[in-house]
Every structure is written in C-alpha cells, then in structure tokens.
Design a protein around this motif. Structure first.
Motif, PDB file in Angstrom:
ATOM      1  N   LEU A 141      40.804 -16.535  16.293  1.00 15.43           N
ATOM      2  CA  LEU A 141      39.519 -17.204  16.493  1.00 15.43           C
ATOM      3  C   LEU A 141      38.636 -17.077  15.261  1.00 15.43           C
ATOM      4  CD1 LEU A 141      37.552 -18.608  18.531  1.00 15.43           C
ATOM      5  CD2 LEU A 141      36.706 -16.311  19.000  1.00 15.43           C
ATOM      6  N   LEU A 142      38.575 -15.888  14.679  1.00 18.13           N
ATOM      7  CA  LEU A 142      37.716 -15.674  13.517  1.00 18.13           C
ATOM      8  C   LEU A 142      38.210 -16.407  12.273  1.00 18.13           C
ATOM      9  CD1 LEU A 142      36.885 -11.891  13.942  1.00 18.13           C
ATOM     10  CD2 LEU A 142      35.342 -13.834  14.278  1.00 18.13           C
ATOM     11  N   PHE A 143      39.509 -16.646  12.189  1.00 18.49           N
ATOM     12  CA  PHE A 143      40.063 -17.370  11.039  1.00 18.49           C
ATOM     13  C   PHE A 143      40.360 -18.836  11.355  1.00 18.49           C
ATOM     14  CE2 PHE A 143      41.167 -12.994   9.743  1.00 18.49           C
ATOM     15  CZ  PHE A 143      40.549 -13.000   8.503  1.00 18.49           C
ATOM     16  N   SER A 144      39.835 -19.348  12.459  1.00  8.57           N
ATOM     17  CA  SER A 144      40.076 -20.745  12.807  1.00  8.57           C
ATOM     18  C   SER A 144      39.276 -21.662  11.875  1.00  8.57           C
ATOM     19  CB  SER A 144      39.688 -21.007  14.262  1.00  8.57           C
ATOM     20  OG  SER A 144      38.303 -20.846  14.424  1.00  8.57           O
ATOM     21  N   PRO A 145      39.831 -22.815  11.547  1.00 15.59           N
ATOM     22  CA  PRO A 145      39.162 -23.724  10.617  1.00 15.59           C
ATOM     23  C   PRO A 145      37.745 -24.153  11.032  1.00 15.59           C
ATOM     24  CG  PRO A 145      41.447 -24.331  10.828  1.00 15.59           C
ATOM     25  CD  PRO A 145      41.199 -23.256  11.842  1.00 15.59           C
ATOM     26  N   PRO A 146      37.452 -24.421  12.319  1.00 15.17           N
ATOM     27  CA  PRO A 146      36.064 -24.797  12.634  1.00 15.17           C
ATOM     28  C   PRO A 146      35.042 -23.706  12.291  1.00 15.17           C
ATOM     29  CG  PRO A 146      37.497 -25.403  14.443  1.00 15.17           C
ATOM     30  CD  PRO A 146      38.314 -24.586  13.499  1.00 15.17           C
ATOM     31  N   LEU A 147      35.372 -22.455  12.543  1.00 15.82           N
ATOM     32  CA  LEU A 147      34.443 -21.375  12.232  1.00 15.82           C
ATOM     33  C   LEU A 147      34.324 -21.174  10.726  1.00 15.82           C
ATOM     34  CD1 LEU A 147      32.571 -19.316  13.476  1.00 15.82           C
ATOM     35  CD2 LEU A 147      34.472 -17.718  13.540  1.00 15.82           C
ATOM     36  N   ILE A 148      35.417 -21.325  10.014  1.00 16.42           N
ATOM     37  CA  ILE A 148      35.370 -21.183   8.558  1.00 16.42           C
ATOM     38  C   ILE A 148      34.545 -22.304   7.942  1.00 16.42           C
ATOM     39  CG2 ILE A 148      36.794 -21.303   6.469  1.00 16.42           C
ATOM     40  CD1 ILE A 148      38.864 -19.646   7.929  1.00 16.42           C
ATOM     41  N   ARG A 200      29.503 -23.935   5.190  1.00 14.23           N
ATOM     42  CA  ARG A 200      28.369 -24.853   5.050  1.00 14.23           C
ATOM     43  C   ARG A 200      27.012 -24.194   5.260  1.00 14.23           C
ATOM     44  NH1 ARG A 200      30.821 -30.295   7.834  1.00 14.23           N
ATOM     45  NH2 ARG A 200      32.482 -30.551   6.310  1.00 14.23           N
ATOM     46  N   LEU A 201      26.968 -22.875   5.323  1.00 16.83           N
ATOM     47  CA  LEU A 201      25.693 -22.175   5.430  1.00 16.83           C
ATOM     48  C   LEU A 201      24.894 -22.374   4.142  1.00 16.83           C
ATOM     49  CD1 LEU A 201      26.749 -18.781   7.038  1.00 16.83           C
ATOM     50  CD2 LEU A 201      25.429 -20.598   8.109  1.00 16.83           C
ATOM     51  N   GLY A 213      27.823 -17.251  -2.353  1.00 20.49           N
ATOM     52  CA  GLY A 213      28.902 -17.870  -1.595  1.00 20.49           C
ATOM     53  C   GLY A 213      29.205 -17.046  -0.351  1.00 20.49           C
ATOM     54  N   TRP A 214      28.974 -17.602   0.815  1.00 21.64           N
ATOM     55  CA  TRP A 214      29.173 -16.870   2.067  1.00 21.64           C
ATOM     56  C   TRP A 214      30.626 -16.814   2.498  1.00 21.64           C
ATOM     57  CZ3 TRP A 214      25.562 -13.791   3.488  1.00 21.64           C
ATOM     58  CH2 TRP A 214      24.229 -14.092   3.219  1.00 21.64           C
ATOM     59  N   PHE A 222      36.333 -11.625   3.517  1.00 17.15           N
ATOM     60  CA  PHE A 222      36.590 -10.229   3.177  1.00 17.15           C
ATOM     61  C   PHE A 222      36.186  -9.305   4.319  1.00 17.15           C
ATOM     62  CE2 PHE A 222      35.165  -6.198   1.331  1.00 17.15           C
ATOM     63  CZ  PHE A 222      36.365  -5.778   0.773  1.00 17.15           C
ATOM     64  N   ILE A 223      35.007  -9.524   4.895  1.00 21.82           N
ATOM     65  CA  ILE A 223      34.520  -8.658   5.968  1.00 21.82           C
ATOM     66  C   ILE A 223      35.389  -8.792   7.216  1.00 21.82           C
ATOM     67  CG2 ILE A 223      32.604  -8.307   7.579  1.00 21.82           C
ATOM     68  CD1 ILE A 223      30.733  -8.881   5.214  1.00 21.82           C
TER      69      ILE A 223
END
Length: 69
Positions: free
Chosen positions: A23-30, A35-36, A42-43, A49-50
């Motif tokens: 879930l954390l590495f899914s493309p929608p979340l990335i 886009r922040l 660079g976020w 990394f985190i």
C-alpha cells in the motif's frame, strides 16, 4: 515446541506487513507524494527512504521476536 497459534500469528503479522508495504509503495500514493508543494525540497526521495526504513525496521523487529521465542 511452539504452539500452533504462535506460528500462525507470526505469519499473519508478516502478511499484514507485506500488505502495508504494498500500500505504501503503490503508484497512486507515490504520485500524491510526488505532487506535494516542494518549497525547494524533493519529498519523493525522502518519503521512499523513510518508508523503506520503516518496513525494514518492522521486519527486523518481527523476525527478532520470532527468534527470541
């Protein structure tokens, strides 16, 4: 000898960790993190990394608990 419940609980926790990592590495979340607003920072690399460090840490913690019993 370990009881049956201990092994299945450990397996369930590892499966949950895999699901959370996916879930954390899914493309929608990335894409959302990418886009922040930048403010000259660079976020995306920081997020990756985190999250990677947290997944490795949780995996080590779960496996260490398993070895200690």
């Amino acid at each position: 000898m370990k009881p049956f419940g201990m092994k299945s609980r450990q397996t369930e926790r590892l499966m949950a960790l895999v699901a959370i990592a996916l879930l954390l590495f899914s493309p929608p979340l990335i894409i959302v993190v990418d886009r922040l607003p930048t403010y000259n920072l660079g976020w995306l690399p920081l997020y990756l990394f985190i999250v990677w460090a947290v997944v490795i840490g949780l995996t080590a913690w779960l496996m260490e608990q398993r070895a200690g019993r």
